[in-house]
Structure formats: C-alpha cells, structure tokens
Design a protein around this motif. Structure first.
Motif, PDB file in Angstrom:
ATOM      1  N   ALA A 293       0.825  -1.205   0.000  1.00 38.27           N
ATOM      2  CA  ALA A 293       0.000   0.000   0.000  1.00 38.27           C
ATOM      3  C   ALA A 293       0.860   1.255   0.000  1.00 38.27           C
ATOM      4  CB  ALA A 293      -0.925  -0.008   1.216  1.00 38.27           C
ATOM      5  N   GLU A 294       1.952   1.251   0.772  1.00 37.18           N
ATOM      6  CA  GLU A 294       2.809   2.438   0.827  1.00 37.18           C
ATOM      7  C   GLU A 294       3.444   2.733  -0.523  1.00 37.18           C
ATOM      8  OE1 GLU A 294       3.643   5.595   1.793  1.00 37.18           O
ATOM      9  OE2 GLU A 294       3.453   4.685   3.782  1.00 37.18           O
ATOM     10  N   ALA A 297       0.710   4.556  -2.319  1.00 37.15           N
ATOM     11  CA  ALA A 297      -0.229   5.294  -1.468  1.00 37.15           C
ATOM     12  C   ALA A 297      -0.709   6.580  -2.111  1.00 37.15           C
ATOM     13  CB  ALA A 297       0.415   5.596  -0.114  1.00 37.15           C
ATOM     14  N   ARG A 305      -6.097   3.620   1.904  1.00 35.95           N
ATOM     15  CA  ARG A 305      -4.809   3.954   2.524  1.00 35.95           C
ATOM     16  C   ARG A 305      -4.887   3.782   4.035  1.00 35.95           C
ATOM     17  NH1 ARG A 305      -2.072   8.093   4.800  1.00 35.95           N
ATOM     18  NH2 ARG A 305      -3.921   9.404   4.898  1.00 35.95           N
TER      19      ARG A 305
END
Length: 438
Positions: A293-294, A297, A305
């Motif tokens: 996810a990062e 993001a 997020r």
C-alpha cells in the motif's frame, strides 16, 4: 485438488481445482456433479484463451476459479446461462474486466476433465482480459511528493533507536523520490515503514501481529495484492511492486525466526516449528499489505490507505488505538466522546478501567477486537484534544467508543449490548450515548 463448495443454497457438486503439472502449463478447474441434473459440467482456465492480452501477470487463482464456477453453476442449472452466452465481470477495484463466453462442449481428454462421469459432457468457459495498458513510471505529482516528504520526516522521527538493518533494507539519510527508486518513487517511505516492523521490540511485534489478526478476522485484510498490482501497472510501478514482493520474503526470513523465542514466549511455544512458521507467515502478510500500500499510497483512495497502513504505525502509539491524525473520527463524534468523558468525570474514568478489566464475557472481548480493528483501519479514533494524551487507557477506551459511534450501523444491537453491559450498573451514560444519533 478437489474441494466441495457450499453456500446458503448447499451445492451438490464439487469443483476439481487442478495445478498445471509443468511450469508452462496453466491451472484449471471444473465441476463434478452437474451432470446428475442433466446439464454438462463447466470448465474454466486460470489464464485467458481469448483476446490480445495473454495475462502474463494476471490470472485466476484456484480459489477464484472455484468461486466463479460455483456462482456460474447456479445460473447454468436455472437456464440463465446457455451455450453461446457472453458475460463480463470486473475485478481489482474495477480496473480489470474479464469477458467470458460459454463454448460448445469440448473434448474431455483435451480439457483433462478426467474426474467427471463417463457419460458426462464438459463445457469450457473461455475468457479474455481487458485493462488499460501499462503506464509510464513517472515522478509523483508535486503535491504528492510534498506530502510524502512530510510523511517521511514524521515517520523517521518516530523510529527511535534501531538494531542493524537487514541487508538491503538500510535507511537513507536523505530521501530520493526518483521513480527509478528500488520500489518506485515512494521507496524512502517503503523502507522506513518496514523499519517499524523489523526494528520493533518483541512485545511491539507481538502487538502488531495481534492487531493484524483482529483486522484479518474483521476485514480479510490480506487479499489486496491483486488490486495493488493493477494500480501499480497503470502507473508503471508493476516491476517495482514485484521486486518488493520478492524482497519481503527475504526480509521476513532474515529477522522473524530469530525473534520467535521472545515473541512467542508468553503466548505460544517457540520450539514448535508450526507456531514459528505461523508467525513468519503473519508478518509476511503484514508487510505485503502495508508496504504494498505504501508503494502506491499516492494512487490509493483515502479509505484504502487508512485501512492498509494504520496497524503498523500503531506499533509506536503505545496503548493508544490511533495510528495518527488521519485516523481520528469526525469532529462531531469526537465532541460527543469529549462530552461523555467530561460528564462521567475522574471517578467515572476510574470506574471504566475497573469494569473493563473485570469483564469476562467472550462476546465483550470479541466486540472489543472488532472496534480495535476499526480504530486501526478507519477514521474512527479519539484523542483528548488536538494531540495524543498521556492517559493511554482512557484514550484507548475513548477510541473504542468513537469507533462504535462512527460505525454504529455495522454493529448489531446484540453486539452493542455486549459492549455496554459491563458498564451498565455504574456508567449508564455509555448506553445512552451509543443509542443517541450523532
């Protein structure tokens, strides 16, 4: 392998899910038992046989094919789908469309449907893959890069002292936001966030594992990687995301087994290989979800997020359930909790702590786990002001109440009652608050 499939309508058939027996062979699945009702069996492959996109980086898993055939079988039995029909489904947050066509019965030997009845026929359901072309790997938008730099400063400041970094996960003293970074333009944030996990003390790692298990039971957190890959592909980051996948496995193997004796000391058997393997797998899933996810993001919706990043950030939040400011509830909800805390006063806060510690009902603790999962994955937390307070127990309870207010429609009347009952005799204001619209 063969797995029976059930849902509320209790299917009578099974689905045989078959691994390709060679590296180049595709997986496939087919039904066993539809023939008993006078219709052909259904068959589907893991990769597309139609269209221009060969799906080199996209396929149905065995589980996906089982679910697809299970759903399609009901329509097939009801006559809602027949040979010659076409239909489509969307996947990966709407970024991928699959167009199916139901072909005439095929050769059972060519389709390798060896487990169907001798007199049965088998109908292949072939498909094509449709998605936007892979994008170009470009720098982040200026506003996104500015936000990323501020976030990097905040995360770096929160790390504290760290043990030596595992090989390949060393932290840079100056961030490089180039799209050619190892894991794309957000590489500095990916590696810094990873340090929150590999640099955690054993009790901190156990806390984040427990948080992940709470979230997993509530939200099936770890089935997002295909969506991440689809988003990354559109932004030219699919190669970086694949490399991240490979490196996460190496990272987990580098640090988790060595911590297992301390992490599992009070909650399991560190000498049991199965328990160590389970710990390794959970940490791998945590890192897959969080670091994946990062890496994208800046392209994720805010809700996604928050859901993927919060539980690792909470590693440094002490006894609080709130990973950061973005995870706070609405002003109206926080004001309602403020008024409740003010109304019960100092004595009431002490009573809350006593009631919580004395609670014995399993359902109460199950609901507490669900509320904690909301605190760590949605904007539903509470601080006693504009910054975190010093009273971790009070802040944690206030966040649980804020989560129940924020997500009241997700919880049944029975679940609300399980949460409130331990406090009824001494803090009746809690039930009144949670039954009053905000």
């Amino acid at each position: 392998m063969t797995n029976p499939h059930t849902d509320d309508r209790h299917p009578f058939w099974k689905v045989a899910a078959i691994f390709g027996d060679e590296e180049s062979a595709e997986d496939f699945a087919y039904t066993i038992g539809l023939h008993e009702r006078g219709v052909p069996e259904l068959w589907v492959a893991s990769r597309p046989a139609l269209g221009d996109d060969p799906g080199a980086d996209w396929h149905f898993s065995l589980r996906d094919m089982g679910l697809l055939l299970n759903k399609l079988s009901w329509e097939w039995l009801a006559g809602e789908k027949v040979v010659g029909d076409t239909f489509e489904e969307t996947y990966d947050a709407g970024l991928v469309t699959v167009r199916f066509q139901i072909d005439p019965p095929g050769d059972r030997d060519a389709l390798e449907a060896f487990q169907i009845a001798p007199e049965a026929t088998v109908v292949p359901v072939r498909w094509s893959l449709h998605r936007a072309p892979a994008g170009e790997n470009l720098p982040m938008e200026p506003a996104s890069q500015t936000a990323a730099a501020a976030r990097w400063d905040e995360l770096t400041a929160g790390l504290g002292d760290l043990p030596p970094a595992p090989e390949g996960w060393e932290l840079a003293s100056v961030p490089d936001w180039s799209p050619q970074g190892k894991y794309g333009p957000r590489t500095p944030l990916v590696t810094t966030l990873a340090a929150y996990v590999w640099g955690a003390a054993p009790d901190e790692l156990l806390a984040v594992v427990n948080a992940a298990l709470d979230i997993q039971s509530a939200k099936t957190l770890t089935r997002r990687w295909a969506t991440f890959a689809a988003i990354a592909r559109g932004a030219g980051r699919e190669g970086a995301l694949q490399l991240l996948t490979d490196d996460i496995g190496d990272l987990v193997d580098a640090f988790v087994p060595g911590m297992a004796s301390e992490v599992l000391r009070d909650v399991g058997d560190p000498e049991d290989p199965e328990e160590v393997d389970f710990l390794v797998e959970i940490v791998r899933r945590i890192l897959m979800t969080t670091l994946g996810a990062e890496a994208i993001a800046d392209l994720l919706p805010e809700e996604e997020r928050l859901e993927c990043l919060g539980f690792v950030l909470a590693i440094r939040a002490g006894s609080s359930n709130v990973p950061g400011r973005d995870w706070l509830a609405s002003d109206a909800v926080r004001a309602a909790v403020d008024d409740f805390i003010s109304d019960i006063g100092v004595v009431g806060v002490t009573v809350i702590h006593d009631c919580h510690e004395a609670a014995e009902e399993d359902e109460y603790w199950r609901v507490i786990g669900l509320l904690r999962a909301e605190n760590l994955t949605t904007a539903s937390g509470w601080w006693p002001g504009d910054e975190p307070g010093n009273d971790g127990a009070l802040q944690q309870f206030g966040s649980l109440v804020a989560a129940m207010l924020t997500h009241r429609m997700k919880f049944s009347a029975e679940e609300l009652d399980a949460f409130v009952t331990p406090y009824d005799g001494r803090i009746p204001q809690l039930r009144e608050l949670l039954n009053t619209p905000v």
